[in-house]
Scaffold this motif. Structure first.
Motif, PDB file in Angstrom:
ATOM      1  N   TYR A  89     -11.830  30.968  11.015  1.00  0.00           N
ATOM      2  CA  TYR A  89     -10.861  32.044  11.222  1.00  0.00           C
ATOM      3  C   TYR A  89      -9.807  31.706  12.273  1.00  0.00           C
ATOM      4  O   TYR A  89      -8.687  32.225  12.230  1.00  0.00           O
ATOM      5  CB  TYR A  89     -11.585  33.342  11.606  1.00  0.00           C
ATOM      6  N   ARG A  90     -10.133  30.816  13.208  1.00  0.00           N
ATOM      7  CA  ARG A  90      -9.166  30.466  14.259  1.00  0.00           C
ATOM      8  C   ARG A  90      -7.931  29.765  13.685  1.00  0.00           C
ATOM      9  O   ARG A  90      -6.856  29.789  14.282  1.00  0.00           O
ATOM     10  CB  ARG A  90      -9.822  29.575  15.311  1.00  0.00           C
ATOM     11  N   ALA A  91      -8.095  29.119  12.526  1.00  0.00           N
ATOM     12  CA  ALA A  91      -6.971  28.407  11.912  1.00  0.00           C
ATOM     13  C   ALA A  91      -6.117  29.321  11.037  1.00  0.00           C
ATOM     14  O   ALA A  91      -5.058  28.904  10.564  1.00  0.00           O
ATOM     15  CB  ALA A  91      -7.485  27.236  11.075  1.00  0.00           C
ATOM     16  N   TYR A  92      -6.574  30.560  10.835  1.00  0.00           N
ATOM     17  CA  TYR A  92      -5.849  31.501   9.977  1.00  0.00           C
ATOM     18  C   TYR A  92      -5.565  32.764  10.777  1.00  0.00           C
ATOM     19  O   TYR A  92      -6.438  33.608  10.954  1.00  0.00           O
ATOM     20  CB  TYR A  92      -6.647  31.786   8.703  1.00  0.00           C
ATOM     21  N   VAL A  93      -4.352  32.860  11.272  1.00  0.00           N
ATOM     22  CA  VAL A  93      -3.984  33.889  12.235  1.00  0.00           C
ATOM     23  C   VAL A  93      -3.049  34.927  11.609  1.00  0.00           C
ATOM     24  O   VAL A  93      -2.543  34.741  10.499  1.00  0.00           O
ATOM     25  CB  VAL A  93      -3.306  33.238  13.463  1.00  0.00           C
ATOM     26  N   LYS A  94      -2.846  36.022  12.337  1.00  0.00           N
ATOM     27  CA  LYS A  94      -1.838  36.992  11.905  1.00  0.00           C
ATOM     28  C   LYS A  94      -0.463  36.332  11.977  1.00  0.00           C
ATOM     29  O   LYS A  94       0.280  36.332  11.013  1.00  0.00           O
ATOM     30  CB  LYS A  94      -1.893  38.234  12.802  1.00  0.00           C
ATOM     31  N   GLY A  95      -0.126  35.793  13.131  1.00  0.00           N
ATOM     32  CA  GLY A  95       1.089  35.002  13.268  1.00  0.00           C
ATOM     33  C   GLY A  95       2.386  35.783  13.120  1.00  0.00           C
ATOM     34  O   GLY A  95       2.403  37.014  12.962  1.00  0.00           O
ATOM     35  N   SER A  96       3.492  35.060  13.154  1.00  0.00           N
ATOM     36  CA  SER A  96       4.822  35.672  13.103  1.00  0.00           C
ATOM     37  C   SER A  96       5.102  36.325  11.755  1.00  0.00           C
ATOM     38  O   SER A  96       5.839  37.315  11.675  1.00  0.00           O
ATOM     39  CB  SER A  96       5.890  34.622  13.408  1.00  0.00           C
TER      40      SER A  96
END
Length: 507
Positions: free
Chosen positions: A93-100
């Protein structure tokens, strides 16, 4: 100018694409056209886009790379494969973020838990967990729920029943949820749910924000940015909603700050008025030192957002599905009669002990089934922070958008059987009569992994308490000839509401 040119081309192309509709999809899958990618499929199915995406993902064995218009960022990977979901939301999950990409859709929520990643997300999650599990919050919840059941929901339902009115049940339940949310968040009761049915401006603003977020997800950035610059369409509504949120929260922060300062100056206690905003402004141990007003605003808006349109929408779909399945409705009534002790309230009966709600196995199963078929959030979004390969074998590039099809996952035959489109609470009950637990990667209505919804148990509690009070006292008749379809929104709400008649069972 380029934006206008391709927009005009798309509009002119629609009649031609309708003529070629039989050639757009190949075996149920969208065709990847030159320049426009798979956009024709989206345009031709825009009136039922949630169902169409579910069909496409299902026919793609759970995962598909959707190609948008060339030279735009409208492409994404859609998946409803439980292996991928577990990997995206738990294992890695750390590699798949909400992000911009997420924040540009929901920028109205600022720096709230809803929009956060990394250490800031962990810190804010601890705050929400601490608040939702604090003894004073649980006491306030029980008191507020009982008060709004008796003086709000039951009172309005009784008025509707006596007047033989046709009402929008979705609107009524949203008002009820909004009142509870506002009291727990700010300590004030807006009384949206009353027989006068006053304007619910907060819900209107929230609906505009969620609809704009949905369109931002599927249309090219250049198009919605142009609309935002011109202040037209959904972007104009979104801007007005943002200003309303800013104004109303600034007002409540000011009011609560004044109350708290007066209480501290006179060395008095505000009594049982324990709420989220008060904790922030008084530096309560739950929230820690008082942050800047903008962060308080963001997280209170998030709290209200989670209260306004989540369990109220599930309750709406629940009553709709029960109306189509009277045997399930009768089983719930029998279970309530057998397991709950009731008390009189204005000639009606409501649960006297909320702790007994845990005995209602079939009702819990009925809500799980509702959530499977009609999850309040049909899609979840993530952005890949680094190049990766999913368990399904699909390659994911850095900054690629991932859409997790929660709605699609609940309707996949290989997961739920040939009867996956049927409402069957029994699928959630074991042969021993106990509740069957499904892995969050298969049943993702509350998401999965570390970012699983902190209010999951609270939602079931509120839904059970509300449903038992309504079903024990009333019969909900859904009026005929309605077009029941979801709205194009980030939330799975009924586009035209749910028109019903309410009949008192004791008259």
């Amino acid at each position: 100018m380029g934006v206008f040119v391709y927009l005009v081309c798309l509009i002119l192309a629609i009649p031609f694409l309708r003529f070629l509709h039989r050639f757009v999809d190949s075996n149920g899958l969208p065709r990847n056209w030159p320049f426009v990618g798979m956009t024709p499929t989206i345009l031709l199915n825009f009136h039922r886009i949630v169902d169409k995406v579910s069909e496409i993902v299902t026919k793609s064995n759970g995962t598909i790379l959707y190609r948008g218009i060339w030279f735009t960022n409208s492409s994404f990977l859609a998946t409803a494969d439980p292996q991928n979901v577990r990997y995206l939301m738990n294992t890695n999950y750390r590699a798949y973020v909400k992000g911009s990409e997420w924040r540009k859709q929901f920028d109205v929520f600022g720096e709230a838990l809803f929009n956060s990643d990394g250490e800031e997300w962990k810190r804010q999650r601890r705050i929400f967990h601490a608040f939702l599990n604090h003894p004073q919050f649980l006491q306030s919840l029980a008191r507020v729920l009982r008060q709004r059941l008796e003086q709000g929901l039951i009172k309005v339902l009784e008025h509707v029943s006596k007047q033989e009115l046709v009402v929008d049940l979705q609107d009524l339940l949203v008002r009820y949820a909004s009142d509870i949310g506002w009291i727990l968040a700010t300590g004030s009761n807006p009384q949206f749910l009353s027989i006068e049915f006053p304007e619910n401006r907060f819900h209107k603003a929230m609906s505009d924000v969620l609809e704009a977020a949905f369109y931002r997800c599927i249309m090219p950035d250049s198009l919605w940015k142009l609309q935002s610059w011109l202040q037209v369409g959904l972007e104009k509504k979104r801007s007005h909603a943002w200003k309303y949120f800013d104004d109303i929260l600034a007002e409540h922060i000011s009011i609560q700050r004044e109350k708290s300062n007066k209480a501290m100056a006179s060395n008095t206690d505000e009594g049982d008025n324990f709420n989220f905003l008060k904790c922030y402004l008084t530096g309560h141990k739950v929230t820690g030192p008082t942050p800047r007003d903008s962060l308080i605003r963001d997280n209170v808006i998030h709290f209200l957002f989670a209260s306004d349109d989540t369990y109220s929408l599930v309750l709406t779909w629940f009553f709709y599905l029960l109306a189509k399945n009277p045997m399930a409705e009768n089983k719930i009534r029998e279970e309530v009669k057998k397991n709950l002790s009731m008390k009189e309230a204005g000639g009606l009966q409501i649960p006297s002990c909320f702790n007994e709600l845990n005995k209602l196995t079939y009702l819990h199963a009925a809500f799980c089934e509702t959530l499977r078929l009609c999850p309040p959030i049909p899609f979840e979004f993530r952005t890949c922070a680094q190049q990766d390969i999913l368990p399904s074998g699909h390659r994911v590039d850095r900054n690629m958008r991932i859409i997790i099809g929660i709605h699609a996952m609940g309707r996949m035959e290989f997961l739920w059987g040939e009867d996956c489109h049927e409402f069957k609470p029994e699928r959630w009950i074991t042969e021993e009569g106990k509740l069957k637990r499904e892995a969050p990667s298969k049943f993702s209505a509350f998401l999965a992994g570390p970012r699983i919804c902190p209010g999951k148990e609270l939602s079931f509690f509120l839904m059970k308490a509300t449903a038992t009070a309504v079903l024990h006292n009333y019969k909900v008749h859904v009026t005929e000839c309605q077009n029941i379809a979801p709205k194009n929104s980030a939330f799975y709400q009924m586009k035209n509401g749910l028109m019903v008649r309410i009949k008192n069972r004791w008259n």
